[in-house]
Write a protein that holds these residues in place. Sequence first.
Motif, PDB file in Angstrom:
ATOM      1  N   GLY A  53      44.748  42.241  43.688  1.00 55.76           N
ATOM      2  CA  GLY A  53      43.357  42.642  43.502  1.00 55.76           C
ATOM      3  C   GLY A  53      43.118  43.447  42.237  1.00 55.76           C
ATOM      4  O   GLY A  53      41.993  43.484  41.717  1.00 55.76           O
TER       5      GLY A  53
ATOM      6  N   ASP B  50      35.052  44.408  45.284  1.00 53.22           N
ATOM      7  CA  ASP B  50      35.971  45.347  45.934  1.00 53.22           C
ATOM      8  C   ASP B  50      35.305  46.176  47.025  1.00 53.22           C
ATOM      9  O   ASP B  50      35.682  46.099  48.194  1.00 53.22           O
ATOM     10  CB  ASP B  50      36.583  46.275  44.876  1.00 53.22           C
TER      11      ASP B  50
ATOM     12  N   ARG C 299      38.670  39.506  47.743  1.00 52.94           N
ATOM     13  CA  ARG C 299      39.434  40.759  47.792  1.00 52.94           C
ATOM     14  C   ARG C 299      40.270  40.832  49.067  1.00 52.94           C
ATOM     15  O   ARG C 299      41.439  41.238  49.044  1.00 52.94           O
ATOM     16  CB  ARG C 299      38.479  41.944  47.701  1.00 52.94           C
TER      17      ARG C 299
ATOM     18  N   CYS D  59      46.302  32.578  43.157  1.00 52.63           N
ATOM     19  CA  CYS D  59      45.225  33.523  42.870  1.00 52.63           C
ATOM     20  C   CYS D  59      44.400  33.151  41.634  1.00 52.63           C
ATOM     21  O   CYS D  59      43.356  33.775  41.389  1.00 52.63           O
ATOM     22  CB  CYS D  59      45.801  34.933  42.689  1.00 52.63           C
TER      23      CYS D  59
ATOM     24  N   MET E  50      43.344  38.654  49.037  1.00 53.85           N
ATOM     25  CA  MET E  50      44.424  39.152  48.190  1.00 53.85           C
ATOM     26  C   MET E  50      45.141  40.346  48.788  1.00 53.85           C
ATOM     27  O   MET E  50      46.184  40.761  48.286  1.00 53.85           O
ATOM     28  CB  MET E  50      43.858  39.555  46.826  1.00 53.85           C
ATOM     29  N   GLN E  51      44.600  40.913  49.840  1.00 54.05           N
ATOM     30  CA  GLN E  51      45.205  42.100  50.451  1.00 54.05           C
ATOM     31  C   GLN E  51      46.354  41.746  51.382  1.00 54.05           C
ATOM     32  O   GLN E  51      46.344  40.689  52.021  1.00 54.05           O
ATOM     33  CB  GLN E  51      44.151  42.886  51.245  1.00 54.05           C
TER      34      GLN E  51
ATOM     35  N   PHE F  16      41.347  41.920  39.182  1.00 53.98           N
ATOM     36  CA  PHE F  16      39.893  41.936  39.012  1.00 53.98           C
ATOM     37  C   PHE F  16      39.510  42.947  37.934  1.00 53.98           C
ATOM     38  O   PHE F  16      38.639  42.689  37.100  1.00 53.98           O
ATOM     39  CB  PHE F  16      39.200  42.302  40.325  1.00 53.98           C
TER      40      PHE F  16
END
Length: 258
Positions: A63, A179, A204, A146, A207-208, A66
């Motif tokens: 993340g 975010d 977001r 990603c 991607m966590q 970004f």
Amino acid sequence: MLNYIKSEFYRIFYSKEVYLLTGIFAALLAAYNIILYFAQRSLPGFLYGNTHHAYIMIDASMGIFFYVIIIICSSLDGSSLKNLKNSVGYGVDRKVIFLGRVITQAIICVVMYLGLMGFYYILGKALLEDSGREISEMFVRSTFVCIPMLLGALVLYHCCILWSNNTIISAVIMILILDIIPRGIDVIAYKFPQIRGFSNMLMRNLMQVQLVETATGYDRVYGWQTTEGVIRCIVAGVCAIVIFSVLGIKSLQKKEIR
């Protein structure tokens, strides 16, 4: 379109920003691996001088790219109004302007990103203890999966600069959309499971790292570890690219350029 893209490449490659940023990011990645290398050899019992730790640090922090997108786009002057004014004044179609800038920066960012991740991967293999094939494959998978989501963030930047006319305000809007708001929706989803599916499709949140309860405790799970997860990541990225491209083109067509 091709002539406009060529002019954008010419403008960017004859400026120092792209080279300076690449050098800074490469130095930071190298420094981290070098620190782990020397710590492993000088500190008894140091457990982090291996590719598992080095690669997981990137996988668990995708993340952050970004924010890297914001830095790169603002530095390369992706959609500044002063350049837009010249392009519009020469009679270039506004759709061509928006897509030309997006395509040019997308190519540059993907090349930078893959080059830096490849550099980090090779440096980890050369300096650190190899933690095995599975860890390496996970790093490679996360790197490629990603890309669509990062490109979605890049297109959003070009929308935001049109909406706000200011780089700082554009960054704030991006951070809110990419975010802060997804974090809030993720928290709300714990109380209202009905929106969990929507929350899980936000870039977001994909991607966590997710903590999944098992018989022996909790395991770290990444969104791209399964085929379904990979599809989610790609779909989320493609949807973001399409939606923000449409919004950006419409915004530029309606915007008064002075």
